[in-house]
Write an enzyme that holds these catalytic residues in place. Structure first.
Site, PDB file in Angstrom:
ATOM      1  N   LYS A 296       2.068   2.545   1.559  1.00  0.00           N
ATOM      2  CA  LYS A 296       0.792   2.259   0.890  1.00  0.00           C
ATOM      3  C   LYS A 296      -0.223   1.611   1.804  1.00  0.00           C
ATOM      4  CE  LYS A 296       2.206   2.631  -3.862  1.00  0.00           C
ATOM      5  NZ  LYS A 296       2.442   1.997  -5.176  1.00  0.00           N
TER       6      LYS A 296
ATOM      7  N   ARG B 214      10.902   2.279  -4.983  1.00  0.00           N
ATOM      8  CA  ARG B 214      10.431   3.666  -4.934  1.00  0.00           C
ATOM      9  C   ARG B 214       9.952   3.950  -3.514  1.00  0.00           C
ATOM     10  NH1 ARG B 214       5.731   6.553  -5.380  1.00  0.00           N
ATOM     11  NH2 ARG B 214       5.830   8.480  -6.592  1.00  0.00           N
TER      12      ARG B 214
HETATM   13  C1  PT1 Z   1       4.518   2.695  -7.952  1.00  0.00           C
HETATM   14  C2  PT1 Z   1       4.050   4.036  -7.816  1.00  0.00           C
HETATM   15  C3  PT1 Z   1       4.540   4.993  -8.749  1.00  0.00           C
HETATM   16  N1  PT1 Z   1       3.161   4.420  -6.863  1.00  0.00           N
HETATM   17  C4  PT1 Z   1       5.826   3.339  -9.782  1.00  0.00           C
HETATM   18  N2  PT1 Z   1       5.427   4.613  -9.711  1.00  0.00           N
HETATM   19  C5  PT1 Z   1       2.733   5.694  -6.827  1.00  0.00           C
HETATM   20  N3  PT1 Z   1       6.703   2.955 -10.768  1.00  0.00           N
HETATM   21  C6  PT1 Z   1       3.214   6.630  -7.744  1.00  0.00           C
HETATM   22  C7  PT1 Z   1      -2.119   2.940  -1.597  1.00  0.00           C
HETATM   23  O1  PT1 Z   1      -2.526   1.770  -1.758  1.00  0.00           O
HETATM   24  O2  PT1 Z   1       4.105   1.733  -7.143  1.00  0.00           O
HETATM   25  N4  PT1 Z   1       5.385   2.370  -8.923  1.00  0.00           N
HETATM   26  N5  PT1 Z   1       4.103   6.274  -8.671  1.00  0.00           N
HETATM   27  C8  PT1 Z   1       1.723   6.108  -5.781  1.00  0.00           C
HETATM   28  N6  PT1 Z   1       0.461   5.442  -5.978  1.00  0.00           N
HETATM   29  C9  PT1 Z   1      -0.243   4.872  -4.918  1.00  0.00           C
HETATM   30  C10 PT1 Z   1      -0.969   3.702  -5.122  1.00  0.00           C
HETATM   31  C11 PT1 Z   1      -0.168   5.424  -3.655  1.00  0.00           C
HETATM   32  C12 PT1 Z   1      -1.598   3.082  -4.041  1.00  0.00           C
HETATM   33  C13 PT1 Z   1      -0.796   4.825  -2.580  1.00  0.00           C
HETATM   34  C14 PT1 Z   1      -1.507   3.631  -2.762  1.00  0.00           C
HETATM   35  O3  PT1 Z   1      -2.170   3.531  -0.521  1.00  0.00           O
END
Ligand code: PT1
Length: 281
Positions: free
Chosen positions: A220, A254
């Protein structure tokens, strides 16, 4: 603590890994897949590397992502879940905000709902209640499309905790008992680097809810904010964050890089001496 995922067990008595299977062409991590056979091979490889769950998603929720139609989401995830249900032994989770996708995914063999909107979309709460499988409730401020424009909190930890109280109460009223719920503070979902770090430091406080904690930190932008590393070069930061989160009580991590994360968690386990082995020397 063992969670029953539609007949398959998920053992969270120690930190476990949820392997990410993105079926989106616009995945932030650059590993999005569309071909069901290639997706299935990738899931089997993650299982062999030690993943305890495979998380299937057909809609990107990274910052700035656009919504896809429910029909498109169904087209991406259902054929893959059907195939995985036959070939993969570990539980399959469905990463979706939509009740219709939850229903089709569980019908196809998914045993866990992973909803980054915490069942706030119309129809999602009723679908999850009816399906009877466990649910991950994730905190998000705003919507993926705009959530990183100006995240703001007076007290990020207190507000995420209040949100969990509200969503667990909504679940109870809908017939979803507490023992079906996992909680996720939602790293990167409407949070600055300072907010994400405050939540990571405060993870031990979430033991208050007496529910397993899930976290997603892998690749992230927090890692980019702290190190400048582009998304393709964030393995070191991802591993560090996984270990730090597990040390602070996270039970489901995850991640994209299953093998490296499992190795890092084995080291943590040995140092914490919960695994026997060197603990009696
Ligand atoms: C998470 C999650 C998810 N993240 C759960 N499911 C994502 N339970 C998808 C960035 O800051 O944390 N928990 N499913 C992906 N979402 C992101 C959010 C991807 C922020 C990247 C960022 O780069």
């Amino acid at each position: 603590m063992i969670i029953d995922c539609a007949g398959k067990s998920l053992d969270l008595s120690r930190p476990a890994v949820m392997g990410v299977l993105n079926l989106t062409p616009d995945s932030f991590s650059g590993d999005g897949l569309l071909d069901p056979e290639a997706a299935c091979e990738r899931a089997l490889a993650m299982q062999a590397a030690g993943a305890a769950v495979i998380d299937v998603g057909g809609e990107s929720t990274r910052p700035g992502a656009r919504r896809v139609t429910v029909a498109e989401e169904l087209r991406r995830v259902v054929p893959v879940i059907e195939r995985l249900a036959r070939r993969v032994a570990v539980p399959i989770s469905i990463d979706t905000r939509h009740g219709e996708v939850m229903r089709a995914a569980v019908q196809a063999g998914a045993g866990l709902i992973n909803d980054i909107a915490a069942l706030r979309e119309p129809g999602a709460l009723d679908a999850a209640a009816a399906l009877g499988v466990p649910v991950i409730l994730t905190h998000m401020q705003g919507e993926p499309g705009t959530m990183q424009q100006a995240p703001r909190y007076d007290d990020v930890v207190g507000e995420v905790m209040a949100f969990f109280d509200q969503r667990m109460a909504a679940c109870r009223r809908a017939g979803i008992a507490d023992d079906r719920v996992l909680l996720d503070p939602g790293f990167g979902f409407g949070k600055t680097a300072a907010h994400n770090l405050a939540l990571l430091r405060a993870l031990p406080r979430f033991a208050h809810f007496r529910r397993p904690l899930a976290v997603g930190l892998s690749r992230k932008s927090l890692i980019g904010d702290l190190t400048g590393a582009p998304v393709a070069s964030r393995l070191g930061g991802s591993i560090a964050l996984a270990v730090l989160a597990a040390e602070r009580g996270a039970r489901l991590l995850r991640v994209h890089d299953v093998e490296c994360t499992i190795q890092a968690l084995a080291i943590l386990d040995a140092v914490q001496a919960t695994g026997g082995g060197a603990s009696t020397v």
